[in-house]
Design a protein around this motif. Structure first.
Motif, PDB file in Angstrom:
ATOM      1  N   THR A 229      43.200  24.727  27.271  1.00  0.00           N
ATOM      2  CA  THR A 229      44.055  25.672  26.550  1.00  0.00           C
ATOM      3  C   THR A 229      43.284  26.342  25.417  1.00  0.00           C
ATOM      4  OG1 THR A 229      46.038  24.399  27.057  1.00  0.00           O
ATOM      5  CG2 THR A 229      46.146  25.843  25.151  1.00  0.00           C
ATOM      6  N   TYR A 230      42.511  25.531  24.704  1.00  0.00           N
ATOM      7  CA  TYR A 230      41.718  26.028  23.580  1.00  0.00           C
ATOM      8  C   TYR A 230      40.615  26.972  24.055  1.00  0.00           C
ATOM      9  CZ  TYR A 230      38.631  25.735  19.466  1.00  0.00           C
ATOM     10  OH  TYR A 230      37.842  26.024  18.381  1.00  0.00           O
ATOM     11  N   ALA A 231      39.936  26.579  25.138  1.00  0.00           N
ATOM     12  CA  ALA A 231      38.814  27.380  25.636  1.00  0.00           C
ATOM     13  C   ALA A 231      39.274  28.738  26.152  1.00  0.00           C
ATOM     14  CB  ALA A 231      38.087  26.616  26.744  1.00  0.00           C
ATOM     15  N   LEU A 232      40.417  28.768  26.826  1.00  0.00           N
ATOM     16  CA  LEU A 232      40.913  30.014  27.416  1.00  0.00           C
ATOM     17  C   LEU A 232      41.814  30.802  26.465  1.00  0.00           C
ATOM     18  CD1 LEU A 232      41.681  28.934  31.092  1.00  0.00           C
ATOM     19  CD2 LEU A 232      39.644  30.003  30.163  1.00  0.00           C
ATOM     20  N   ARG A 233      41.968  30.274  25.246  1.00  0.00           N
ATOM     21  CA  ARG A 233      42.783  30.952  24.234  1.00  0.00           C
ATOM     22  C   ARG A 233      44.227  31.160  24.700  1.00  0.00           C
ATOM     23  NH1 ARG A 233      39.588  33.304  20.142  1.00  0.00           N
ATOM     24  NH2 ARG A 233      37.346  33.158  20.558  1.00  0.00           N
ATOM     25  N   TRP A 234      44.735  30.194  25.409  1.00  0.00           N
ATOM     26  CA  TRP A 234      46.144  30.247  25.769  1.00  0.00           C
ATOM     27  C   TRP A 234      46.989  30.123  24.508  1.00  0.00           C
ATOM     28  CZ3 TRP A 234      46.482  26.363  30.480  1.00  0.00           C
ATOM     29  CH2 TRP A 234      45.793  26.936  31.569  1.00  0.00           C
ATOM     30  N   PRO A 235      48.101  30.828  24.433  1.00  0.00           N
ATOM     31  CA  PRO A 235      48.953  30.762  23.228  1.00  0.00           C
ATOM     32  C   PRO A 235      49.803  29.487  23.219  1.00  0.00           C
ATOM     33  CG  PRO A 235      49.934  32.232  24.835  1.00  0.00           C
ATOM     34  CD  PRO A 235      48.612  31.796  25.423  1.00  0.00           C
ATOM     35  N   PHE A 236      49.139  28.349  22.968  1.00  0.00           N
ATOM     36  CA  PHE A 236      49.861  27.076  23.004  1.00  0.00           C
ATOM     37  C   PHE A 236      49.179  26.077  22.076  1.00  0.00           C
ATOM     38  CE2 PHE A 236      50.674  22.839  24.983  1.00  0.00           C
ATOM     39  CZ  PHE A 236      52.031  22.812  24.764  1.00  0.00           C
ATOM     40  N   ALA A 237      49.993  25.381  21.288  1.00  0.00           N
ATOM     41  CA  ALA A 237      49.483  24.351  20.377  1.00  0.00           C
ATOM     42  C   ALA A 237      50.505  23.224  20.272  1.00  0.00           C
ATOM     43  CB  ALA A 237      49.207  24.948  18.999  1.00  0.00           C
ATOM     44  N   ALA A 238      50.000  21.995  20.091  1.00  0.00           N
ATOM     45  CA  ALA A 238      50.881  20.823  20.015  1.00  0.00           C
ATOM     46  C   ALA A 238      50.566  20.006  18.773  1.00  0.00           C
ATOM     47  CB  ALA A 238      50.720  19.954  21.261  1.00  0.00           C
ATOM     48  N   THR A 239      51.624  19.545  18.119  1.00  0.00           N
ATOM     49  CA  THR A 239      51.512  18.597  17.013  1.00  0.00           C
ATOM     50  C   THR A 239      52.171  17.297  17.437  1.00  0.00           C
ATOM     51  OG1 THR A 239      51.532  20.325  15.319  1.00  0.00           O
ATOM     52  CG2 THR A 239      52.137  18.099  14.624  1.00  0.00           C
ATOM     53  N   ILE A 240      51.444  16.203  17.310  1.00  0.00           N
ATOM     54  CA  ILE A 240      51.956  14.882  17.675  1.00  0.00           C
ATOM     55  C   ILE A 240      52.024  14.037  16.408  1.00  0.00           C
ATOM     56  CG2 ILE A 240      51.590  12.822  19.089  1.00  0.00           C
ATOM     57  CD1 ILE A 240      49.921  14.573  20.970  1.00  0.00           C
ATOM     58  N   GLU A 241      53.210  13.611  16.059  1.00  0.00           N
ATOM     59  CA  GLU A 241      53.367  12.811  14.850  1.00  0.00           C
ATOM     60  C   GLU A 241      52.701  11.442  15.004  1.00  0.00           C
ATOM     61  OE1 GLU A 241      54.514  13.766  11.978  1.00  0.00           O
ATOM     62  OE2 GLU A 241      54.978  15.770  12.745  1.00  0.00           O
ATOM     63  N   ARG A 242      52.887  10.822  16.182  1.00  0.00           N
ATOM     64  CA  ARG A 242      52.265   9.514  16.403  1.00  0.00           C
ATOM     65  C   ARG A 242      51.860   9.370  17.864  1.00  0.00           C
ATOM     66  NH1 ARG A 242      55.364   3.866  15.259  1.00  0.00           N
ATOM     67  NH2 ARG A 242      56.703   4.744  16.883  1.00  0.00           N
ATOM     68  N   GLY A 291      37.546  23.937  15.362  1.00  0.00           N
ATOM     69  CA  GLY A 291      38.805  24.656  15.368  1.00  0.00           C
ATOM     70  C   GLY A 291      39.867  24.053  16.270  1.00  0.00           C
ATOM     71  N   PHE A 292      39.456  23.123  17.118  1.00  0.00           N
ATOM     72  CA  PHE A 292      40.380  22.582  18.105  1.00  0.00           C
ATOM     73  C   PHE A 292      41.546  21.851  17.447  1.00  0.00           C
ATOM     74  CE2 PHE A 292      41.415  18.962  21.033  1.00  0.00           C
ATOM     75  CZ  PHE A 292      42.078  19.714  21.987  1.00  0.00           C
ATOM     76  N   THR A 293      41.251  20.933  16.515  1.00  0.00           N
ATOM     77  CA  THR A 293      42.326  20.167  15.872  1.00  0.00           C
ATOM     78  C   THR A 293      43.154  21.027  14.930  1.00  0.00           C
ATOM     79  OG1 THR A 293      40.756  19.458  14.157  1.00  0.00           O
ATOM     80  CG2 THR A 293      41.091  17.981  16.037  1.00  0.00           C
ATOM     81  N   ALA A 294      42.576  22.102  14.432  1.00  0.00           N
ATOM     82  CA  ALA A 294      43.308  22.962  13.499  1.00  0.00           C
ATOM     83  C   ALA A 294      44.250  23.913  14.219  1.00  0.00           C
ATOM     84  CB  ALA A 294      42.327  23.742  12.635  1.00  0.00           C
ATOM     85  N   THR A 295      43.881  24.321  15.433  1.00  0.00           N
ATOM     86  CA  THR A 295      44.655  25.368  16.099  1.00  0.00           C
ATOM     87  C   THR A 295      45.400  24.919  17.355  1.00  0.00           C
ATOM     88  OG1 THR A 295      42.762  26.043  17.469  1.00  0.00           O
ATOM     89  CG2 THR A 295      42.984  27.088  15.311  1.00  0.00           C
ATOM     90  N   THR A 296      44.961  23.825  17.991  1.00  0.00           N
ATOM     91  CA  THR A 296      45.506  23.503  19.313  1.00  0.00           C
ATOM     92  C   THR A 296      46.126  22.125  19.409  1.00  0.00           C
ATOM     93  OG1 THR A 296      43.837  24.957  20.297  1.00  0.00           O
ATOM     94  CG2 THR A 296      44.955  23.428  21.784  1.00  0.00           C
ATOM     95  N   LEU A 297      45.468  21.093  18.884  1.00  0.00           N
ATOM     96  CA  LEU A 297      45.997  19.732  18.992  1.00  0.00           C
ATOM     97  C   LEU A 297      45.860  19.019  17.660  1.00  0.00           C
ATOM     98  CD1 LEU A 297      47.202  17.471  20.702  1.00  0.00           C
ATOM     99  CD2 LEU A 297      44.876  16.822  21.372  1.00  0.00           C
ATOM    100  N   ASN A 298      46.986  18.773  17.026  1.00  0.00           N
ATOM    101  CA  ASN A 298      47.013  18.108  15.727  1.00  0.00           C
ATOM    102  C   ASN A 298      47.717  16.762  15.882  1.00  0.00           C
ATOM    103  OD1 ASN A 298      47.141  17.357  13.051  1.00  0.00           O
ATOM    104  ND2 ASN A 298      48.655  18.892  12.468  1.00  0.00           N
TER     105      ASN A 298
END
Length: 426
Positions: A229-242, A291-298
Motif C-alpha cells: 500500500t505504501y509503495a504504490l501510494r494507495w490512499p489507505f492508512a491504519a492505526t492499531i491501538e494494540r 515514512g511508512f510508520t508515519a503515513t501508513t501503519l501506526n
C-alpha cells in the motif's frame, strides 16, 4: 391443574415470573440441546431460547444455506425474524480443508446472497477456511460480505486465502473504526514485481483498530500488504491501538537437526526476500522506510505473549527476532507477557539474539518503553529482576525505559491486569 404443574407453562397464573424463567434460559446459552428443549416449553419461552440458539450461524456448504432457509420460512412464530438474531456470522468450513483456487467455496453460492442481505445486526464476522479469489467468490456475494464487514465490530480471518493484497485492504477499509481484528491466518500470493495498479479505491482511506491479534506468519502477511500500500501510494492508512502477537502452536522447541530446522530457515529466508522486494518497490516510488510508520501503519503498542522466550529457542522466538530485525514491529510501547514462566528456568544464552536486537531498536528510539509482565506475587519481583538482567544485559544497560512488572488479574475487568510490584532500570 395444580400450581406446581403450571410453573412457566403459559397457564393463567404462572408460579414463577417470566424474568426468572428467562434467567434460567440465559444460563444455558451455550447448550444447544437445552435451548432446543426450552424453545418447546411454551410460547413465552421461545423468544429467549431462539435468541441464544441463533446468535451464531455458520455457512460452510450449500446444505447449510438450504437448512437455514427452511427454518426462517417455517410457519413457527416470527421465524422470518431469525436472521436478525444472528450476532456472530461465520462463512466457511468448520474444519481445515485444502484451499483450492479452482474449487468454488460457499462464497460462490448464489443462494447465499439472498441470506446475507437479511443479516443486519451481525457484530462478529468470520471468514473461515475460504479462498477469496475471482474464481471462488461471486462479485455480488463479495459486495454483500463487504457490507456486513462495514457494520461489524470484530473481524476474524482464519486461514483464509487471497490472490491480492487489494482484497485485504478492501475488507479492512470497509469500516473506519473496528474494535478487533484476528488473523490466524490470511495468506497473500502477490509479492512479485511488477504489481498491478489499484482497481478498487479503499472504502475508508483511514481506519482505526482497537486490537489486532495475530500469529507471526499472519502478521507478516498483513505487514506485507501495508508495505505494498505504501509503495504504490494507495490512499489507505491504519492505526492499531494494540497489536497482540501469540505463540500458539509456534511455541514448541526449535530443534537443531534437519529437516525441521532447515525448513524454518528456508521459510524465514523467503520472508526476508519478500520484505526486500516490497521495500525495493517503495524506494522505487520515492519512499523510504521512515515514512511508512508515519503515513501508513501506526502501531501504538505491542503485546507479545511469549512464555517460552526465556528458556528455549522456539520457532516463535526465532521468528520474533527476525520480525524485530526487519523493523516490522516498530512501536513506542512493547510488552512481553511471560505468564507460565519461572525466573529460575531462564536460560540467558537463549536470549542473546533477542537481547541485541531489542537493544538496537531501543538505541534508535530512546523514548521506546519495553516491559516484561508476569502474573505473580510481589515477593517474586527480586527473582524476576535478576532473571531479566541476566537474559537482557545489553537492553537494560542501554539506558532506555525497561520495566519488570508483577501483575494480577484479580478484581480486574476480563482481559485486564494491574501491577502489584514493578521495577524500572534507568
Amino acid at each position: 391443574m395444580s400450581p406446581r404443574n403450571s410453573v412457566c407453562t403459559g397457564q393463567r397464573t404462572p408460579t414463577l415470573p417470566q424474568e426468572l424463567c428467562e434467567a434460567v434460559i440465559d444460563f444455558a446459552w451455550e447448550d444447544s440441546s437445552t435451548l432446543k428443549t426450552c424453545s418447546l416449553v411454551s410460547r413465552a419461552w421461545l423468544p429467549t431460547s431462539r435468541m441464544h440458539k441463533f446468535s451464531f450461524a455458520r455457512f460452510g456448504e450449500h446444505g447449510d444455506i438450504i437448512s437455514f432457509q427452511a427454518i426462517i420460512s417455517s410457519p413457527l412464530l416470527d421465524s422470518y425474524r431469525i436472521p436478525c438474531l444472528v450476532r456472530d456470522l461465520c462463512l466457511g468450513k468448520e474444519e481445515e480443508e485444502e484451499i483450492v483456487d479452482s474449487q468454488p467455496s460457499v462464497l460462490h453460492d448464489a443462494e447465499l446472497l439472498s441470506l446475507l442481505e437479511k443479516f443486519t445486526t451481525v457484530q462478529t464476522l468470520r471468514l473461515n477456511y475460504v479462498c477469496w479469489s475471482l474464481y471462488t467468490v461471486l462479485p455480488a456475494v463479495s459486495d454483500a460480505v463487504t457490507v456486513i464487514a462495514s457494520q461489524v465490530a470484530c473481524l476474524h480471518l482464519h486461514w483464509s486465502d487471497s490472490d491480492d493484497s487489494e482484497d485485504l485492504v478492501h475488507i479492512l477499509s470497509s469500516s473506519p473504526r473496528r474494535s478487533s481484528v484476528y488473523f490466524t491466518s490470511y495468506t497473500l500470493q502477490d509479492s512479485n514485481l511488477p504489481w498491478p495498479r489499484l482497481t478498487r479505491e479503499p472504502i475508508n482511506p483511514t481506519i482505526s483498530i482497537g486490537r489486532m491479534v495475530a500469529h507471526w506468519d499472519s502478521y507478516i502477511r498483513f505487514y506485507s500488504a501495508m508495505l505494498k500500500t505504501y509503495a504504490l501510494r494507495w490512499p489507505f492508512a491504519a492505526t492499531i491501538e494494540r497489536l497482540t502477537l501469540t505463540e500458539d502452536a509456534l511455541g514448541h522447541p526449535l530443534f537443531d537437526r534437519p529437516p525441521y530446522s532447515i525448513e524454518l530457515e528456508q521459510e524465514l529466508s523467503w520472508r526476508e526476500s519478500e520484505m526486500s522486494v516490497l521495500r525495493f518497490g517503495a524506494r522505487s516510488s520515492g519512499r523510504d522506510d521512515k515514512g511508512f510508520t508515519a503515513t501508513t501503519l501506526n502501531i501504538r503498542s505491542i503485546e507479545i505473549n511469549a512464555p517460552t522466550i526465556l528458556r528455549s529457542k522456539t520457532i516463535f522466538s526465532k521468528s520474533l527476532t527476525k520480525l524485530l530485525e526487519w523493523r516490522a514491529l516498530l512501536t513506542p510501547r512493547m510488552r512481553f507477557i511471560l505468564d507460565g514462566s519461572e525466573p529460575e528456568s531462564a536460560v540467558p544464552e537463549q536470549c542473546a539474539g533477542l537481547d541485541h536486537t531489542l537493544a538496537g531498536l531501543a538505541a534508535e528510539d530512546h523514548d521506546m518503553g519495553i516491559s516484561f509482565d508476569v502474573q505473580c506475587t510481589p515477593e517474586r519481583l527480586a527473582n524476576w529482576i535478576a532473571a531479566i538482567s541476566a537474559c537482557f544485559p545489553t537492553l537494560v544497560a542501554c539506558g532506555t525505559r525497561v520495566e519488570m512488572v508483577c501483575s494480577t488479574t484479580r478484581d480486574c475487568p476480563k482481559g485486564d491486569r494491574r501491577p502489584v510490584a514493578e521495577h524500572r532500570w534507568s
